[in-house]
Design an enzyme around this catalytic site. Structure first.
Site, short mmCIF file in Angstrom:
data_model
loop_
_atom_site.label_atom_id
_atom_site.label_comp_id
_atom_site.label_asym_id
_atom_site.label_seq_id
_atom_site.Cartn_x
_atom_site.Cartn_y
_atom_site.Cartn_z
N ASP A 12 -2.69 2.21 -6.27
CA ASP A 12 -1.62 2.28 -5.28
C ASP A 12 -1.65 1.13 -4.29
O ASP A 12 -1.02 1.21 -3.24
CB ASP A 12 -1.69 3.60 -4.52
CG ASP A 12 -2.99 3.76 -3.72
OD1 ASP A 12 -3.97 3.07 -4.04
OD2 ASP A 12 -3.01 4.57 -2.78
N GLU A 13 -2.33 0.04 -4.63
CA GLU A 13 -2.49 -1.05 -3.66
C GLU A 13 -2.56 -2.38 -4.39
O GLU A 13 -3.18 -2.50 -5.45
CB GLU A 13 -3.76 -0.82 -2.85
CG GLU A 13 -4.07 -1.89 -1.82
CD GLU A 13 -5.40 -1.64 -1.13
OE1 GLU A 13 -5.75 -2.45 -0.25
OE2 GLU A 13 -6.11 -0.67 -1.49
N ASP B 137 0.86 -1.18 0.00
CA ASP B 137 0.00 0.00 0.00
C ASP B 137 0.90 1.23 0.00
O ASP B 137 1.66 1.46 0.95
CB ASP B 137 -0.91 -0.01 1.24
CG ASP B 137 -2.08 0.94 1.10
OD1 ASP B 137 -2.20 1.60 0.05
OD2 ASP B 137 -2.88 1.02 2.05
#
Length: 411
Positions: free
Chosen positions: A123-124, A29
């Site tokens: 983003d993860e 993350d």
């Protein structure tokens, strides 16, 4: 890890141990991703409260720096509320193309580790490194190297949880933030989970939390201690899944997926929209935006979703299964327009937000797209692909379909 982070964990994480045998699931993350990307070109704002989002009356927070979060600001909060909580915050409008560029750099590095990736947002991602251990070292070594490579290449920091399952890895990455990594050894899984509040489990919202509270279940350990059949009987299938999560078990197997499973676009209007013609025009614009991204990924879609939020924040959704895969804006628009009109008839109120989501993605090269019987030789797809080339060279706003040239409602 700081004392503050340890306190948030619900227990003494230093007791968990260092044995990463079998802990091959990572949850990566990026730390305050949108803000962090913006700060790369604004180093003078590092360490200050920063918010990325729209400044209009209907603007919302996209991301907030950790300094802004200390004031209670969080993603999806109305900007007016955020500015009341943190009036000293610096507000930066989103730079959408920039985030995709940095996301690609991050996941290019992830792909060098393993193809076994489930990317859930820009983003993860969940990363299964079981097939990379012999080549790159232990899960902890892989994580340390990957985070260093991301920092070196992009200037951004990532937090990673290392565990035996997705649910535990995600909880671990949250407690590793910012810019840290946390290993939960297999043998310490239950010790890690038990002291956490029940709402820490993914999938426990306010209503589910209230239901658990009625039975005295306030910690994950409380849920883990009850009988599995009782949890399923009282709370249904969702209760059974959460009971498994309370034991650190995922509800389904890991599916290897390098790309996002859906592509979406939405617009929050500056004022409520009542005119169906304006809503249909916006639907076409959103379909055009989604279709462009679908084609850029080399995909076609088999299902579509419509998001319809009223002025009182009531949010309705409708889904459509297509008779044949497509990557065209016009076909997406035509498929969703009846649902939009029906919603307008059923709920004749001002509309605050409209959104389009494309799902059921598959490779164009494998699935293809079936032409309709009445489609001309020079099809609409040729026209849309030609527009794509212009957009790639001169920017996404350089050209559009003729029917979209009318000024759209302000966000």
């Amino acid at each position: 890890m700081s004392r503050k982070q340890l306190a948030r964990s619900g227990g003494d994480l230093s007791r968990l141990g260092t044995d990463d045998t079998g802990a091959t699931m990572l949850h990566l993350d990026m730390d305050s991703f949108f803000v962090s990307v913006e700060l790369l070109s604004r180093p003078h704002l590092v360490g200050r409260p920063v918010i990325v989002g729209g400044r209009s009356g209907r603007g919302v927070v996209v991301s907030a720096s950790y300094e802004a979060r200390e004031f209670g600001v969080h993603a999806a909060m109305p900007m007016s509320r955020a500015m009341n909580l943190c009036p000293v915050a610096e507000v930066i409008p989103p730079s959408h193309g920039l985030y995709s560029s940095y996301s690609r750099q991050v996941f290019d590095l992830v792909a060098r580790v393993t193809p076994d990736v489930r990317q859930v947002s820009v983003d993860e991602a969940y990363i299964d490194v079981s097939g990379a251990v012999r080549r790159l070292g232990s899960p902890v070594e892989i994580t340390t190297q990957l985070r260093a490579q991301i920092q070196e290449r992009t200037g951004l920091s990532a937090s990673v949880g290392i565990a035996v399952s997705r649910v535990v890895a995600k909880l671990a990455s949250t407690r590793a933030k910012p810019n840290g990594q946390l290993l939960v050894p297999a043998a310490a899984t239950q010790e890690f989970l038990d002291p956490m509040p029940i709402e820490a489990l993914p999938g426990v919202g306010e209503k589910t939390q209230e239901g658990f509270f009625r039975y005295g279940i306030r910690l994950i350990g409380d849920l883990a201690a009850v009988d599995e059949d009782w949890a399923a009987r009282v709370f249904g299938a969702h209760g059974h899944q959460l009971w498994r999560a309370a034991h650190g078990q995922d509800s389904s197997g890991f599916d290897h997926q390098a790309k996002e499973h859906s592509i979406s676009a939405e617009n929050t209007f500056g004022e409520d929209i009542w005119d169906i013609a304006v809503l249909e025009h916006e639907l076409l614009r959103l379909a055009d935006k989604v279709a462009y991204r679908v084609r850029a990924e080399g995909k076609v879609v088999t299902s579509l979703g419509l998001k319809y939020r009223l002025g009182d924040f009531t949010t309705l959704s409708r889904s459509v299964t297509l008779s044949a895969p497509t990557d065209l804006a016009r076909e997406m628009y035509e498929a969703l327009r009846p649902a939009l009109r029906k919603l307008r008839e059923q709920r004749p109120q001002g509309v605050r937000l409209l959104g389009v989501r494309a799902a059921g993605l598959s490779d164009f090269a494998v699935t293809g797209r079936q032409a309709t019987l009445d489609e001309p030789v020079h099809s609409g797809r040729e026209a849309e692909v030609a527009l794509d080339e212009v957009r790639r060279r001169f920017g996404s706003e350089a050209i559009s379909q003729a029917s979209l040239l009318r000024k759209r409602p302000e966000a």
